[in-house]
Design an enzyme around this catalytic site. Structure first.
Site, PDB file in Angstrom:
ATOM      1  N   GLU A 128       1.623  12.895  -2.567  1.00  0.00           N
ATOM      2  CA  GLU A 128       2.790  12.446  -1.807  1.00  0.00           C
ATOM      3  C   GLU A 128       3.976  12.239  -2.748  1.00  0.00           C
ATOM      4  OE1 GLU A 128       3.968   9.015   1.489  1.00  0.00           O
ATOM      5  OE2 GLU A 128       2.390   8.577   0.035  1.00  0.00           O
ATOM      6  N   LYS A 172       5.614  12.651   8.149  1.00  0.00           N
ATOM      7  CA  LYS A 172       4.845  11.404   8.198  1.00  0.00           C
ATOM      8  C   LYS A 172       5.183  10.636   9.473  1.00  0.00           C
ATOM      9  CE  LYS A 172       3.717   7.561   5.039  1.00  0.00           C
ATOM     10  NZ  LYS A 172       4.052   7.041   3.687  1.00  0.00           N
ATOM     11  N   CYS A 204      -0.490   9.728   3.800  1.00  0.00           N
ATOM     12  CA  CYS A 204      -0.648   8.338   3.367  1.00  0.00           C
ATOM     13  C   CYS A 204      -0.910   7.347   4.509  1.00  0.00           C
ATOM     14  CB  CYS A 204       0.562   7.924   2.531  1.00  0.00           C
ATOM     15  SG  CYS A 204       0.241   6.473   1.476  1.00  0.00           S
TER      16      CYS A 204
END
Length: 271
Positions: free
Chosen positions: A44, A114, A155
């Site tokens: 990331e 995300k 994440c």
């Protein structure tokens, strides 16, 4: 569908400049390709120091220099490349935490923004608020390969089992997750979450972190990890830079689901 593949996880530190990070990633992609990797995964925000104020500064559009360089790296090394994640700016000026996936010819075949932003305030630990500068994505992401359907998240997305179940319902037998946990959340939840999502859905799950950098304001936990459909940790790094490559047997997904048919036993009529 091919029944086995090699997955390479690149755990690297973010360099002082975007150019240095891209050069480092390029060299490590070559290393993974020489080891026979089919899939190569970067961390990331691998070109951008993990600070909210940096995301708009480092942001590029989807045809920017970083995407072009990653496309070339995928094609030159003939690998599927999950380009970690990058700050992406759209036509309206909104900035996203975005992962681009490239096929063996360097074509973009998936893009995940995300969906869950990392806004936390842990007493005596980590404070972070991605929503200060980022906009959340609004889609679950899967993409097709000769190894079947692959899911993609970033994440904090891993903390939401509903997103994983959606990817599995869309056919995913493996999920890749570029991630940057820290030394507050990492020791507590990193292994737990990756093993849980693998067991919940009987899939392979790979989490790829930046290496720890003691000079950074946000110190990544490292510990890039690959987990089997049974929840077994197949590979886990320490905190330092490394390239982890592992051959996985994709028939393990169906074997797990036949022996322990969790997905068939769901009671959709009551939940």
């Amino acid at each position: 569908m091919k029944l086995s593949c090699k997955v390479s996880m690149i755990q690297m530190r973010v360099r002082k400049t975007k150019e240095d990070s891209l050069l480092t990633a390029g060299e490590k992609i070559k290393t993974a390709a020489k080891d026979g990797a089919d899939f190569v995964i970067l961390p990331e925000m691998f070109t951008c120091p993990y600070e909210t104020e940096n995301f708009p500064i480092y942001a590029e559009d989807e045809n920017g220099e970083s995407v072009r360089r990653l496309s070339s790296a995928a094609a030159e090394n003939h690998v599927y490349l999950v380009g970690g994640s990058l700050p992406e700016r759209d036509d309206t000026g909104k900035v996203y935490n975005t992962s681009f996936v490239f096929d063996r010819e360097g074509r973009v075949i998936a893009k995940h923004r995300k969906a869950h932003l990392f806004d936390i305030d842990i007493k005596g630990g980590q404070f972070f608020k991605e929503s200060d500068t980022l906009t959340p994505g609004d889609k679950a992401t899967v993409f097709s390969t000769e190894f079947g359907m692959i899911g993609l998240c970033i994440c904090y997305d891993i903390r939401f089992p509903e997103l994983f179940r959606r990817m599995v319902e869309d056919g995913a037998n493996m999920v890749f997750c570029p991630a940057a946990f820290n030394r507050t959340t990492g020791p507590r939840h990193w292994e737990l979450l990756f093993r849980s999502r693998a067991v919940d859905n009987q899939i392979f799950v790979a989490g790829v972190s930046p290496a720890a950098d003691e000079s950074a304001s946000y110190i990544a936990y490292g510990h890039s990890i690959l987990v089997s459909p049974w929840g077994e940790i197949l590979y886990e790094a320490e905190e330092d830079e490394t390239v982890l490559t592992k051959t996985i047997d994709l028939t393990e997904v169906e074997r797990a689901r036949e022996q322990l048919p969790l997905l068939k036993h769901r009671r959709k009529e009551i939940y």
